[in-house]
Design a protein around this motif. Structure first.
Motif, PDB file in Angstrom:
ATOM      1  N   VAL A 146       0.834  -1.197   0.000  1.00 24.63           N
ATOM      2  CA  VAL A 146       0.000   0.000   0.000  1.00 24.63           C
ATOM      3  C   VAL A 146       0.871   1.250   0.000  1.00 24.63           C
ATOM      4  CG1 VAL A 146      -1.966  -1.121   1.096  1.00 24.63           C
ATOM      5  CG2 VAL A 146      -0.269   0.003   2.511  1.00 24.63           C
ATOM      6  N   VAL A 147       0.388   2.260  -0.716  1.00 23.15           N
ATOM      7  CA  VAL A 147       1.043   3.562  -0.774  1.00 23.15           C
ATOM      8  C   VAL A 147      -0.050   4.577  -0.463  1.00 23.15           C
ATOM      9  CG1 VAL A 147       2.404   5.161  -2.167  1.00 23.15           C
ATOM     10  CG2 VAL A 147       2.622   2.682  -2.558  1.00 23.15           C
ATOM     11  N   TYR A 148       0.178   5.390   0.569  1.00 24.08           N
ATOM     12  CA  TYR A 148      -0.881   6.290   1.005  1.00 24.08           C
ATOM     13  C   TYR A 148      -0.320   7.539   1.671  1.00 24.08           C
ATOM     14  CZ  TYR A 148      -0.038   4.046   5.566  1.00 24.08           C
ATOM     15  OH  TYR A 148       0.538   3.557   6.713  1.00 24.08           O
ATOM     16  N   GLU A 149      -1.200   8.538   1.830  1.00 25.89           N
ATOM     17  CA  GLU A 149      -0.843   9.780   2.492  1.00 25.89           C
ATOM     18  C   GLU A 149      -1.230   9.697   3.962  1.00 25.89           C
ATOM     19  OE1 GLU A 149      -1.722  12.809  -1.226  1.00 25.89           O
ATOM     20  OE2 GLU A 149      -3.222  12.584   0.351  1.00 25.89           O
ATOM     21  N   ASP A 150      -0.344  10.214   4.813  1.00 26.94           N
ATOM     22  CA  ASP A 150      -0.644  10.265   6.233  1.00 26.94           C
ATOM     23  C   ASP A 150       0.185  11.379   6.858  1.00 26.94           C
ATOM     24  OD1 ASP A 150      -1.818   9.465   8.694  1.00 26.94           O
ATOM     25  OD2 ASP A 150      -0.058   8.251   9.156  1.00 26.94           O
ATOM     26  N   SER A 151      -0.470  12.346   7.436  1.00 23.05           N
ATOM     27  CA  SER A 151       0.199  13.456   8.130  1.00 23.05           C
ATOM     28  C   SER A 151       1.236  14.147   7.255  1.00 23.05           C
ATOM     29  CB  SER A 151       0.843  12.957   9.430  1.00 23.05           C
ATOM     30  OG  SER A 151      -0.122  12.363  10.262  1.00 23.05           O
ATOM     31  N   GLY A 152       0.890  14.389   5.999  1.00 21.19           N
ATOM     32  CA  GLY A 152       1.772  15.113   5.094  1.00 21.19           C
ATOM     33  C   GLY A 152       2.915  14.297   4.515  1.00 21.19           C
ATOM     34  N   LYS A 153       2.958  13.048   4.791  1.00 15.33           N
ATOM     35  CA  LYS A 153       4.007  12.159   4.274  1.00 15.33           C
ATOM     36  C   LYS A 153       3.381  11.088   3.400  1.00 15.33           C
ATOM     37  CE  LYS A 153       7.637  13.549   6.743  1.00 15.33           C
ATOM     38  NZ  LYS A 153       8.904  13.958   6.197  1.00 15.33           N
ATOM     39  N   THR A 154       4.181  10.514   2.529  1.00 15.72           N
ATOM     40  CA  THR A 154       3.770   9.333   1.779  1.00 15.72           C
ATOM     41  C   THR A 154       4.303   8.127   2.541  1.00 15.72           C
ATOM     42  OG1 THR A 154       3.805  10.483  -0.348  1.00 15.72           O
ATOM     43  CG2 THR A 154       4.006   8.082  -0.408  1.00 15.72           C
ATOM     44  N   LYS A 155       3.425   7.189   2.802  1.00 17.92           N
ATOM     45  CA  LYS A 155       3.827   5.965   3.479  1.00 17.92           C
ATOM     46  C   LYS A 155       3.674   4.803   2.508  1.00 17.92           C
ATOM     47  CE  LYS A 155       3.235   7.474   8.167  1.00 17.92           C
ATOM     48  NZ  LYS A 155       2.776   7.139   9.493  1.00 17.92           N
TER      49      LYS A 155
END
Length: 128
Positions: A81-90
């Protein structure tokens, strides 16, 4: 821990492109790219974060493990999975070594750990 997750300052698009390149080097391909945000919005549900699920597979490895135990097919293809979280890409994945615990076979545990190590290396390379 059942998953592996890292973060990067790269965009989701950059991260996916880099990940696809590193996966290709390990003979993994992306079978499907599932854009959860887009799908939910098309169904009338608001979801404000980009969240992409990649289903990845190495056909040779899949054939080998499925020949040994078809129940492993419940875990295939591998998901990243590739996703946005708190201004970062995880970017992350469930660990194959954690999933394979459900199939009581020590040889498959070694096999799953090998796949896990290779996928983690691909993830790490894509965010370096």
């Amino acid at each position: 821990m059942f998953h592996y997750t890292v973060e990067t300052d790269q965009s989701i698009e950059q991260t996916i492109k880099a990940l696809e390149a590193s996966l290709k080097e390990e003979k993994f391909g992306v079978l499907w790219e599932f854009d959860i945000r887009k799908t939910l919005e098309e169904k009338g549900f608001a979801f404000d974060k980009n969240f992409i699920v990649l289903e990845v597979c190495n056909p040779k490895e899949a054939q080998e493990v499925l020949t040994r135990n078809h129940m492993v097919g419940y875990f295939l293809p591998c998901k990243i999975v590739v996703y946005e979280d708190s201004g970062k890409t995880k970017i992350g994945m469930p660990k194959p070594s954690a999933l394979i615990q459900m199939v009581e076979d020590d040889e498959l545990k070694v096999f799953a750990k090998n796949i896990e190590d290779r996928l983690i290396a691909c993830i790490d390379k894509s965010v370096a």
